[in-house]
Design a protein around this motif. Structure first.
Motif, PDB file in Angstrom:
ATOM      1  N   GLN A 201     -10.819   3.113   8.425  1.00  0.00           N
ATOM      2  CA  GLN A 201      -9.471   2.569   8.284  1.00  0.00           C
ATOM      3  C   GLN A 201      -9.032   2.587   6.825  1.00  0.00           C
ATOM      4  N   ILE A 202      -9.950   2.277   5.917  1.00  0.00           N
ATOM      5  CA  ILE A 202      -9.625   2.285   4.490  1.00  0.00           C
ATOM      6  C   ILE A 202      -9.152   3.676   4.063  1.00  0.00           C
ATOM      7  N   TYR A 203      -9.778   4.715   4.585  1.00  0.00           N
ATOM      8  CA  TYR A 203      -9.400   6.077   4.215  1.00  0.00           C
ATOM      9  C   TYR A 203      -8.110   6.534   4.893  1.00  0.00           C
ATOM     10  N   MET A 204      -7.962   6.247   6.183  1.00  0.00           N
ATOM     11  CA  MET A 204      -6.876   6.845   6.953  1.00  0.00           C
ATOM     12  C   MET A 204      -5.580   6.044   6.954  1.00  0.00           C
ATOM     13  N   MET A 205      -5.645   4.729   6.855  1.00  0.00           N
ATOM     14  CA  MET A 205      -4.422   3.937   6.988  1.00  0.00           C
ATOM     15  C   MET A 205      -3.361   4.247   5.924  1.00  0.00           C
ATOM     16  N   PRO A 206      -3.731   4.469   4.643  1.00  0.00           N
ATOM     17  CA  PRO A 206      -2.694   4.803   3.661  1.00  0.00           C
ATOM     18  C   PRO A 206      -1.982   6.130   3.941  1.00  0.00           C
ATOM     19  N   MET A 207      -2.505   6.950   4.838  1.00  0.00           N
ATOM     20  CA  MET A 207      -1.860   8.218   5.161  1.00  0.00           C
ATOM     21  C   MET A 207      -0.603   8.030   6.014  1.00  0.00           C
ATOM     22  N   ARG A 208      -0.476   6.842   6.611  1.00  0.00           N
ATOM     23  CA  ARG A 208       0.676   6.535   7.472  1.00  0.00           C
ATOM     24  C   ARG A 208       0.856   7.613   8.552  1.00  0.00           C
ATOM     25  N   LEU A 209      -0.229   7.891   9.241  1.00  0.00           N
ATOM     26  CA  LEU A 209      -0.206   8.907  10.291  1.00  0.00           C
ATOM     27  C   LEU A 209       0.559   8.411  11.502  1.00  0.00           C
TER      28      LEU A 209
ATOM     29  N   PRO B 186       0.792   7.044  14.950  1.00  0.00           N
ATOM     30  CA  PRO B 186      -0.239   6.218  15.604  1.00  0.00           C
ATOM     31  C   PRO B 186      -1.104   6.988  16.592  1.00  0.00           C
ATOM     32  N   ARG B 187      -0.508   7.966  17.257  1.00  0.00           N
ATOM     33  CA  ARG B 187      -1.290   8.751  18.225  1.00  0.00           C
ATOM     34  C   ARG B 187      -2.308   9.628  17.514  1.00  0.00           C
ATOM     35  N   ILE B 188      -1.921  10.204  16.374  1.00  0.00           N
ATOM     36  CA  ILE B 188      -2.856  11.008  15.596  1.00  0.00           C
ATOM     37  C   ILE B 188      -3.961  10.125  15.020  1.00  0.00           C
ATOM     38  N   PHE B 189      -3.581   8.956  14.526  1.00  0.00           N
ATOM     39  CA  PHE B 189      -4.570   8.017  13.978  1.00  0.00           C
ATOM     40  C   PHE B 189      -5.592   7.654  15.055  1.00  0.00           C
ATOM     41  N   THR B 190      -5.096   7.281  16.234  1.00  0.00           N
ATOM     42  CA  THR B 190      -5.995   6.876  17.317  1.00  0.00           C
ATOM     43  C   THR B 190      -6.849   8.041  17.790  1.00  0.00           C
ATOM     44  N   GLY B 191      -6.235   9.198  18.015  1.00  0.00           N
ATOM     45  CA  GLY B 191      -6.976  10.353  18.505  1.00  0.00           C
ATOM     46  C   GLY B 191      -8.055  10.799  17.545  1.00  0.00           C
ATOM     47  N   THR B 192      -7.759  10.767  16.240  1.00  0.00           N
ATOM     48  CA  THR B 192      -8.734  11.198  15.235  1.00  0.00           C
ATOM     49  C   THR B 192      -9.897  10.215  15.137  1.00  0.00           C
ATOM     50  N   THR B 193      -9.598   8.922  15.154  1.00  0.00           N
ATOM     51  CA  THR B 193     -10.683   7.938  15.086  1.00  0.00           C
ATOM     52  C   THR B 193     -11.523   7.966  16.363  1.00  0.00           C
ATOM     53  N   VAL B 194     -10.883   8.158  17.510  1.00  0.00           N
ATOM     54  CA  VAL B 194     -11.632   8.264  18.767  1.00  0.00           C
ATOM     55  C   VAL B 194     -12.605   9.432  18.701  1.00  0.00           C
ATOM     56  N   MET B 195     -12.128  10.595  18.240  1.00  0.00           N
ATOM     57  CA  MET B 195     -12.994  11.771  18.172  1.00  0.00           C
ATOM     58  C   MET B 195     -14.093  11.581  17.137  1.00  0.00           C
ATOM     59  N   PHE B 196     -13.750  10.965  15.993  1.00  0.00           N
ATOM     60  CA  PHE B 196     -14.758  10.724  14.954  1.00  0.00           C
ATOM     61  C   PHE B 196     -15.919   9.904  15.501  1.00  0.00           C
ATOM     62  N   PHE B 197     -15.615   8.813  16.182  1.00  0.00           N
ATOM     63  CA  PHE B 197     -16.689   7.949  16.658  1.00  0.00           C
ATOM     64  C   PHE B 197     -17.377   8.522  17.892  1.00  0.00           C
ATOM     65  N   ALA B 198     -16.680   9.335  18.667  1.00  0.00           N
ATOM     66  CA  ALA B 198     -17.342   9.995  19.792  1.00  0.00           C
ATOM     67  C   ALA B 198     -18.422  10.947  19.280  1.00  0.00           C
ATOM     68  N   ILE B 199     -18.087  11.742  18.254  1.00  0.00           N
ATOM     69  CA  ILE B 199     -19.071  12.666  17.684  1.00  0.00           C
ATOM     70  C   ILE B 199     -20.170  11.899  16.963  1.00  0.00           C
ATOM     71  N   THR B 200     -19.779  10.878  16.197  1.00  0.00           N
ATOM     72  CA  THR B 200     -20.763  10.074  15.472  1.00  0.00           C
ATOM     73  C   THR B 200     -21.747   9.413  16.426  1.00  0.00           C
TER      74      THR B 200
ATOM     75  N   VAL C 192       0.852  -1.187   0.000  1.00  0.00           N
ATOM     76  CA  VAL C 192       0.000   0.000   0.000  1.00  0.00           C
ATOM     77  C   VAL C 192       0.892   1.243   0.000  1.00  0.00           C
ATOM     78  N   GLN C 193       0.717   2.085  -1.002  1.00  0.00           N
ATOM     79  CA  GLN C 193       1.540   3.273  -1.126  1.00  0.00           C
ATOM     80  C   GLN C 193       1.001   4.379  -0.221  1.00  0.00           C
ATOM     81  N   LYS C 194       1.938   5.092   0.391  1.00  0.00           N
ATOM     82  CA  LYS C 194       1.527   6.225   1.203  1.00  0.00           C
ATOM     83  C   LYS C 194       0.920   7.282   0.295  1.00  0.00           C
ATOM     84  N   VAL C 195      -0.201   7.833   0.699  1.00  0.00           N
ATOM     85  CA  VAL C 195      -0.879   8.820  -0.136  1.00  0.00           C
ATOM     86  C   VAL C 195      -0.600  10.223   0.391  1.00  0.00           C
ATOM     87  N   ASN C 196      -0.545  11.140  -0.522  1.00  0.00           N
ATOM     88  CA  ASN C 196      -0.410  12.549  -0.176  1.00  0.00           C
ATOM     89  C   ASN C 196      -1.645  13.261  -0.725  1.00  0.00           C
ATOM     90  N   GLY C 197      -2.172  14.179   0.014  1.00  0.00           N
ATOM     91  CA  GLY C 197      -3.383  14.854  -0.419  1.00  0.00           C
ATOM     92  C   GLY C 197      -4.604  14.346   0.331  1.00  0.00           C
TER      93      GLY C 197
END
Length: 253
Positions: free
Chosen positions: A158-166, A168-182, A125-130
């Motif tokens: 995960q399909i959207y965010m994992m190729p960004m290679r964030l 891990p703390r940013i990945f976790t924090g963003t998904t936590v906030m996404f599902f908290a709001i959702t 999986v290639q890291k995506v930019n943009g």
């Protein structure tokens, strides 16, 4: 007695197990959350299962947001949240048109996809930019819908965010906030659909102490249990439940 809110000892036991598994996931054992609604859907309506778990998830989200609020990428949030709102709206609009059998089939298929992605991960999986706003909208909508019907929105995100290679703390924090709001947004349509009756709210409230304890235990286990042992058991469990739900869903159509 409080446990009389449940229709049978089996229903109570399955709910307790499901809350423990979801709590462990919120504490850091990611895959366990996929077992919550599917497991409960074996002994009750999947819509009822989702309604019982939603207030429990909100309580867990409060703890998670406190822990991860400093690690949220708000730019990504602005891209994926509109789709989530749309997905929730679609789930709300179609809720009374979709039978329990169809919901079981949807939950089973989502669970199966989750397992297949773990067993056969994408290679090279290639890291995506943009930002890829078109994919953000698709994945956000899919996550909002699957989260509405089964609290199972993680795979699309995960399909959207994992190729960004964030980080891990940013990945976790963003998904936590996404599902908290959702999850918070889902409270409105669930209430409007009449799913928060006194029985379901009582069942959920009974689970709150266990939810907090399980969330804490998840964090404790993460630091002590070998993932090579734990996660295969999780995926096998999700896979077995997925097959059962798909079978029941097709049989009920």
């Amino acid at each position: 007695m409080l446990w009389n809110l449940f229709n049978s000892p089996v229903e109570l036991t399955v709910t307790l197990v499901s809350v423990i598994l979801v709590g462990l996931s919120k504490g850091g054992l990611g895959g366990m959350s996929m077992l919550g609604v599917p497991l409960m859907a074996l002994v009750m309506s999947p819509v009822t299962a989702a309604a019982i778990l939603l207030p429990v998830l909100v309580v867990m989200d409060v703890v998670s947001v406190i822990q991860w609020r400093k690690w949220v990428d708000w730019h990504i949030m602005r891209l994926i949240m509109p789709g989530s709102v749309l997905g929730i709206g679609i789930g709300w609009f179609t809720a009374e048109m979709v039978s329990d059998s169809v919901v079981r089939l949807i939950v089973g298929v989502v669970s199966a996809v989750f397992v297949l992605r773990a067993v056969f991960p994408a290679r090279n999986v290639q890291k995506v930019n943009g930002d890829r706003p078109w994919l953000a909208n698709i994945c956000g909508t899919a996550a909002g819908y699957t989260s509405f019907v089964a609290h199972a929105g993680a795979p699309p995100i995960q399909i959207y965010m994992m190729p960004m290679r964030l980080d891990p703390r940013i990945f976790t924090g963003t998904t936590v906030m996404f599902f908290a709001i959702t999850n918070a947004l889902k409270l409105i349509p669930y209430a409007m659909l009449g799913e928060f009756d006194s029985q379901n709210l009582g069942r959920a409230a009974l689970m709150f102490p266990l939810a907090v304890a399980a969330t804490w235990a998840g964090g404790w286990i993460v630091h002590r249990m070998r993932p090579a042992i734990f996660y295969p058991l999780t995926y096998i469990s999700v896979g077995v439940v997925a097959v059962k739900l798909i079978w029941d869903g097709i049989a009920g159509l």
